[in-house]
Design an enzyme around this catalytic site. Structure first.
Site, PDB file in Angstrom:
ATOM      1  N   ASP A  11       0.892  -1.160   0.000  1.00 58.96           N
ATOM      2  CA  ASP A  11       0.000   0.000   0.000  1.00 58.96           C
ATOM      3  C   ASP A  11       0.931   1.210   0.000  1.00 58.96           C
ATOM      4  O   ASP A  11       1.639   1.443   0.971  1.00 58.96           O
ATOM      5  CB  ASP A  11      -0.861  -0.048   1.264  1.00 58.96           C
ATOM      6  N   TYR A 229       1.132   1.093  15.170  1.00 63.80           N
ATOM      7  CA  TYR A 229       0.167   0.844  14.103  1.00 63.80           C
ATOM      8  C   TYR A 229       0.487   1.672  12.866  1.00 63.80           C
ATOM      9  O   TYR A 229       0.598   2.887  12.944  1.00 63.80           O
ATOM     10  CB  TYR A 229      -1.260   1.170  14.574  1.00 63.80           C
ATOM     11  N   LYS A 232      -2.810  -2.226   8.282  1.00 62.65           N
ATOM     12  CA  LYS A 232      -2.782  -3.684   8.415  1.00 62.65           C
ATOM     13  C   LYS A 232      -1.870  -4.275   7.343  1.00 62.65           C
ATOM     14  O   LYS A 232      -1.396  -3.580   6.459  1.00 62.65           O
ATOM     15  CB  LYS A 232      -4.200  -4.251   8.301  1.00 62.65           C
TER      16      LYS A 232
HETATM   17  P1  13P Z   1      -4.906  -0.253   5.184  1.00 66.90           P
HETATM   18  O1  13P Z   1      -4.066  -1.169   6.027  1.00 66.90           O
HETATM   19  O2  13P Z   1      -5.615  -0.996   4.097  1.00 66.90           O
HETATM   20  O3  13P Z   1      -4.099   0.897   4.691  1.00 66.90           O
HETATM   21  O4  13P Z   1      -6.082   0.312   6.104  1.00 66.90           O
HETATM   22  C1  13P Z   1      -5.727   1.074   7.191  1.00 66.90           C
HETATM   23  C2  13P Z   1      -6.863   1.540   8.031  1.00 66.90           C
HETATM   24  O5  13P Z   1      -6.599   2.086   9.079  1.00 66.90           O
HETATM   25  C3  13P Z   1      -8.256   1.326   7.606  1.00 66.90           C
HETATM   26  O6  13P Z   1      -9.168   1.897   8.505  1.00 66.90           O
HETATM   27 MG    MG Z   2      -3.945   2.242   3.294  1.00 64.50          MG
HETATM   28 MG    MG Z   3      -4.791  -1.990   2.474  1.00 59.26          MG
END
Ligand code: 13P
Ligand code: MG
Ligand code: MG
Ligand code: 13P
Length: 372
Positions: A11, A229, A232
């Site tokens: 990402d 964090y 994900k």
């Molecule tokens: P991603 O990991 O897909 O970037 O999503 C992050 C997020 O905090 C979604 O609420």
């Molecule tokens: Mg993202």
């Molecule tokens: Mg993502």
């Protein structure tokens, strides 16, 4: 000669929050992969997105963990970040590029990687899965169903090669250890581990019959690398199919009863993993940044190349209207879980939240906690 299938995803920024990448990002990645094909670094390459993640799917003859292939992916993700995501001020530009110290592998730097090197059979169907808004442990339950549950995979009972079982390699992401477990003999030990998907993750599977590799997943957990964090770890997975491996239909059927996974909004919730088409309009996250979703791309690996339904364009395996049934169930579960707000199990448990925002909240309250 052996062929390697490499799937590398990151990402590196998206439009409208964590929704989807900008088309110019995908166009630039496609140009770079077609140049790499011309110069002979790869045999074939395909670019797709799932939610806000960009997937590079490549075949080549350089083996797993090739610095050339990892270097190519690393340079594409960096160029897409610098030339498109940052100038357009896309959301979380460069999100998964945690370090700029590339030294031959993208492992540990943020992008997710799944790779399989194998001798091509007479005919070699593969499925590449990619999920957004969840983590690598999301594959634990479907992989158990596909390679160890005769209730899902008829071939485990009927096909003499499948009948001999599969070896599962499981990683302990907290302790950086791994263990190989043989199915079906050690099934209960496997389940004891992989029922905790935030910690124990299936990394690879091969068949007992002849040691042929059957499946590989990405196992990166960004928060365990970054210590906080950062989004994900939206995982990818390769599964080989048919003729001594599970049939495509057995592989897909593992996603029919909805699977509740960790991730979703702010990476801090449990939600249903919704199987979707990767066509425009399906492959996007909207409800509470989700629900988490998975796409399935089907190819034949033929003479070192990806053969899809039209050139390299893969079969869109969750496009069948059959999956509307699972999608509707997922929507019902998603709404139900949201009705619980920030209460477990809708919100992740304390041990998972430790890697997100909980430590800073506890820190700010530390002087206000009184002894009872
Ligand atoms: P991603 O990991 O897909 O970037 O999503 C992050 C997020 O905090 C979604 O609420
Ligand atoms: Mg993202
Ligand atoms: Mg993502
Ligand atoms: P194979 O052994 O050829 O994979 O046969 C199973 C089958 O085709 C069911 O889909």
């Amino acid at each position: 000669m052996k062929t390697t299938l490499s799937v590398i995803k990151a990402d590196v920024g998206s439009v409208a929050g964590h929704y989807k990448p900008h088309e110019e990002m995908l166009r630039l990645a496609r140009r770079r992969l077609s140049e790499a094909k011309e110069t002979g670094i790869i045999n074939s390459g395909y670019v797709q997105s799932v939610g806000d993640d960009i997937l590079l799917i490549m075949t080549h003859s350089k083996g797993e963990n090739s610095p050339d292939i990892h270097g190519l992916a690393w340079s594409i993700f960096n160029e897409v970040t610098e030339k498109v995501a940052k100038p357009l001020k896309l959301y979380a530009a460069g999100q998964d590029l945690l370090s700029n110290a590339f030294s031959g592998t993208v492992k540990g730097l943020g992008p997710g990687v799944a790779e399989l090197e194998f001798e091509e059979r007479k005919s070699d169907p593969v499925v590449v899965f990619a999920a957004d808004k969840t983590e690598p442990g999301a594959w634990n339950l479907p992989l158990y169903r596909i390679f160890a549950s005769p209730d899902n995979t008829a071939g485990l009972v009927i096909d003499p090669i499948l009948h001999k079982g599969f070896v599962f390699q499981v990683l302990d992401l907290h302790e950086n250890k791994m263990v190989d477990l043989k199915m079906p003999d050690e099934l209960y030990m496997l389940l004891a581990l992989i029922g905790t998907p935030g910690r124990y993750v299936i990394n690879r599977i091969w068949r007992v019959h002849d040691g042929e590799p059957a499946a590989a997943t990405s196992t990166t957990r960004l928060s365990l690398i970054a210590g906080k964090y950062v989004g994900k770890d939206d995982p990818v997975m390769i599964v080989r199919a048919q003729a001594g491996f599970p049939a495509i239909g057995e592989i897909l059927s593992a996603f029919t009863p909805p699977i509740i996974v960790n991730g979703w909004m702010r990476g801090s919730h449990r939600g249903p993993l919704m199987p979707v088409s990767f066509k425009e309009g399906h492959n996007v996250v909207s409800y509470f940044d989700g629900p988490p979703r998975v796409i399935a791309m089907g190819w034949q690996i033929s003479n070192g190349r990806l053969i899809g339904v039209d050139g390299e364009e893969p079969a869109d395996l969750f496009a069948d209207p059959f999956w509307d049934y699972t999608r509707m169930k997922c929507a019902e579960l998603a709404i139900y879980l949201r009705s619980m707000g920030e209460f477990e199990p809708a919100r992740l448990g304390e041990e998972e939240m430790e890697y997100t925002t909980l430590p800073s909240i506890l820190e700010s309250l530390k002087d206000r906690f009184k002894k009872i």
